[in-house]
Design a protein around this motif. Structure first.
Motif, PDB file in Angstrom:
ATOM      1  N   SER A 291       0.336  -1.167  -0.281  1.00 52.55           N
ATOM      2  CA  SER A 291       0.264  -0.217  -0.258  1.00 52.55           C
ATOM      3  C   SER A 291       0.526   1.500   0.065  1.00 52.55           C
ATOM      4  CB  SER A 291      -1.035  -0.357   1.264  1.00 52.55           C
ATOM      5  OG  SER A 291      -2.011  -1.335   1.337  1.00 52.55           O
ATOM      6  N   GLY A 292       1.802   0.703  -0.821  1.00 54.81           N
ATOM      7  CA  GLY A 292       2.862   2.435  -0.015  1.00 54.81           C
ATOM      8  C   GLY A 292       3.887   3.024   0.776  1.00 54.81           C
ATOM      9  N   VAL A 293       3.407   2.127   1.842  1.00 61.05           N
ATOM     10  CA  VAL A 293       3.558   2.136   2.644  1.00 61.05           C
ATOM     11  C   VAL A 293       4.538   1.733   3.610  1.00 61.05           C
ATOM     12  CG1 VAL A 293       2.573   2.982   5.178  1.00 61.05           C
ATOM     13  CG2 VAL A 293       1.572   3.465   3.646  1.00 61.05           C
ATOM     14  N   TYR A 294       4.751   0.207   3.981  1.00 61.38           N
ATOM     15  CA  TYR A 294       5.512  -0.840   4.260  1.00 61.38           C
ATOM     16  C   TYR A 294       6.557  -1.742   3.774  1.00 61.38           C
ATOM     17  CZ  TYR A 294       3.916   1.602   8.579  1.00 61.38           C
ATOM     18  OH  TYR A 294       3.188   2.343   9.477  1.00 61.38           O
ATOM     19  N   ASP A 295       7.755  -1.979   3.913  1.00 62.97           N
ATOM     20  CA  ASP A 295       8.020  -3.505   3.691  1.00 62.97           C
ATOM     21  C   ASP A 295       7.916  -4.583   5.019  1.00 62.97           C
ATOM     22  OD1 ASP A 295       9.982  -2.159   5.107  1.00 62.97           O
ATOM     23  OD2 ASP A 295      11.352  -2.398   4.222  1.00 62.97           O
ATOM     24  N   VAL A 296       8.366  -5.421   4.036  1.00 67.75           N
ATOM     25  CA  VAL A 296       8.963  -6.720   5.069  1.00 67.75           C
ATOM     26  C   VAL A 296       9.317  -6.154   6.087  1.00 67.75           C
ATOM     27  CG1 VAL A 296       9.599  -9.747   4.888  1.00 67.75           C
ATOM     28  CG2 VAL A 296       8.291  -8.217   2.773  1.00 67.75           C
ATOM     29  N   LEU A 297      10.751  -5.882   5.892  1.00 71.78           N
ATOM     30  CA  LEU A 297      12.013  -5.675   7.249  1.00 71.78           C
ATOM     31  C   LEU A 297      10.524  -4.137   8.505  1.00 71.78           C
ATOM     32  CD1 LEU A 297      14.325  -5.710   8.649  1.00 71.78           C
ATOM     33  CD2 LEU A 297      15.075  -4.178   6.879  1.00 71.78           C
ATOM     34  N   THR A 298      10.070  -3.811   7.871  1.00 72.53           N
ATOM     35  CA  THR A 298       9.216  -2.623   9.094  1.00 72.53           C
ATOM     36  C   THR A 298       8.469  -3.537   9.475  1.00 72.53           C
ATOM     37  OG1 THR A 298       9.944  -0.262   7.749  1.00 72.53           O
ATOM     38  CG2 THR A 298       7.930  -1.006   8.795  1.00 72.53           C
ATOM     39  N   ILE A 299       7.119  -4.538   8.478  1.00 72.05           N
ATOM     40  CA  ILE A 299       6.559  -5.081   9.489  1.00 72.05           C
ATOM     41  C   ILE A 299       6.882  -5.839  10.645  1.00 72.05           C
ATOM     42  CG2 ILE A 299       4.051  -6.728   9.308  1.00 72.05           C
ATOM     43  CD1 ILE A 299       4.576  -5.654   6.340  1.00 72.05           C
ATOM     44  N   ALA A 300       8.227  -7.115   9.927  1.00 70.59           N
ATOM     45  CA  ALA A 300       8.709  -7.247  10.793  1.00 70.59           C
ATOM     46  C   ALA A 300       8.571  -6.665  12.331  1.00 70.59           C
ATOM     47  CB  ALA A 300      10.083  -7.941  10.518  1.00 70.59           C
ATOM     48  N   VAL A 301       9.474  -5.782  12.079  1.00 70.67           N
ATOM     49  CA  VAL A 301      10.019  -4.762  13.446  1.00 70.67           C
ATOM     50  C   VAL A 301       9.023  -3.709  13.984  1.00 70.67           C
ATOM     51  CG1 VAL A 301      11.401  -1.981  13.419  1.00 70.67           C
ATOM     52  CG2 VAL A 301      11.630  -3.592  11.914  1.00 70.67           C
ATOM     53  N   VAL A 302       7.726  -3.911  12.945  1.00 72.75           N
ATOM     54  CA  VAL A 302       6.687  -3.724  14.216  1.00 72.75           C
ATOM     55  C   VAL A 302       6.447  -4.663  15.054  1.00 72.75           C
ATOM     56  CG1 VAL A 302       4.906  -2.978  13.924  1.00 72.75           C
ATOM     57  CG2 VAL A 302       6.533  -1.794  12.597  1.00 72.75           C
TER      58      VAL A 302
ATOM     59  N   LEU B  97      15.927   1.414   3.847  1.00 77.29           N
ATOM     60  CA  LEU B  97      14.841   1.479   2.790  1.00 77.29           C
ATOM     61  C   LEU B  97      14.061   2.676   3.799  1.00 77.29           C
ATOM     62  CD1 LEU B  97      12.917   1.218   0.495  1.00 77.29           C
ATOM     63  CD2 LEU B  97      12.304  -1.078   1.716  1.00 77.29           C
ATOM     64  N   THR B  98      13.764   4.022   3.073  1.00 75.60           N
ATOM     65  CA  THR B  98      12.580   5.245   3.648  1.00 75.60           C
ATOM     66  C   THR B  98      10.681   4.351   3.590  1.00 75.60           C
ATOM     67  OG1 THR B  98      14.519   6.177   3.519  1.00 75.60           O
ATOM     68  CG2 THR B  98      11.705   7.054   3.551  1.00 75.60           C
ATOM     69  N   THR B  99      10.462   4.420   4.579  1.00 76.94           N
ATOM     70  CA  THR B  99       9.111   3.801   4.225  1.00 76.94           C
ATOM     71  C   THR B  99       8.281   5.022   5.517  1.00 76.94           C
ATOM     72  OG1 THR B  99       9.015   2.197   6.402  1.00 76.94           O
ATOM     73  CG2 THR B  99       9.712   1.411   4.661  1.00 76.94           C
ATOM     74  N   SER B 100       7.131   4.989   5.076  1.00 78.05           N
ATOM     75  CA  SER B 100       5.975   5.439   5.877  1.00 78.05           C
ATOM     76  C   SER B 100       5.846   6.542   5.218  1.00 78.05           C
ATOM     77  CB  SER B 100       6.123   5.512   7.333  1.00 78.05           C
ATOM     78  OG  SER B 100       7.028   6.484   7.889  1.00 78.05           O
ATOM     79  N   VAL B 101       4.847   7.334   6.320  1.00 79.42           N
ATOM     80  CA  VAL B 101       4.817   8.607   5.005  1.00 79.42           C
ATOM     81  C   VAL B 101       5.184   9.667   6.297  1.00 79.42           C
ATOM     82  CG1 VAL B 101       2.200   8.273   4.529  1.00 79.42           C
ATOM     83  CG2 VAL B 101       2.656   9.427   6.794  1.00 79.42           C
ATOM     84  N   TYR B 102       5.812   9.405   7.068  1.00 82.65           N
ATOM     85  CA  TYR B 102       6.964   9.977   7.890  1.00 82.65           C
ATOM     86  C   TYR B 102       8.473  10.171   7.451  1.00 82.65           C
ATOM     87  CZ  TYR B 102       3.092  10.403  10.949  1.00 82.65           C
ATOM     88  OH  TYR B 102       1.714  10.906  11.531  1.00 82.65           O
TER      89      TYR B 102
END
Length: 125
Positions: free
Chosen positions: A6-17, A36-41
């Motif tokens: 959805s243009g926001v999170y990658d696999v790594l960020t999902i695993a981190v959260v 990798l830069t992710t999220s609207v922030y």
């Protein structure tokens, strides 16, 4: 591996959260970019892990060479996010120790000129 759902999170960020250190290791091993830069922030997985107090994940990201001093579009580093959004509990204390020991720059200020230490002392907040 570096695609954003959805243009926001990658696999790594999902695993981190999700605080899943094994999935973090697997994602990096399979080629996920730790910076990798992710999220609207405009943050990285390390910033997300730091503010959530996921110290084991922070340790794995630091070991994988993730940028300790990435500045998101709020002009905050992982250390600043940790101070502003963290709860100062034991997991957050371990997280900040890992960041500092790994070499995170404690002098980088936010957009208002406040460093992580100033935020921790309640100056300028």
């Amino acid at each position: 591996m570096n695609a954003l759902e959805s243009g926001v999170y990658d696999v790594l960020t999902i695993a981190v959260v999700a605080d899943d250190p094994e999935m973090v290791f697997l994602a990096i091993t399979l080629g996920n970019n730790a910076d990798l830069t992710t999220s609207v922030y405009g943050r990285t997985a390390l910033i997300a892990a730091a503010h959530l107090g996921h110290y084991d994940v922070v340790s794995r990201l630091a070991a994988a060479g993730a940028s300790l001093d990435h500045i998101n579009n709020l002009r905050r580093t992982a250390l600043i996010e940790f101070v502003i959004l963290g709860d100062s509990g034991p997991n957050h204390i371990k997280t900040v120790q890992i960041l500092v020991d790994a070499g995170a720059d404690k002098s980088i200020p936010d957009r208002d000129g406040n460093t992580p230490l100033k935020h921790a002392m309640g100056v300028g907040t």
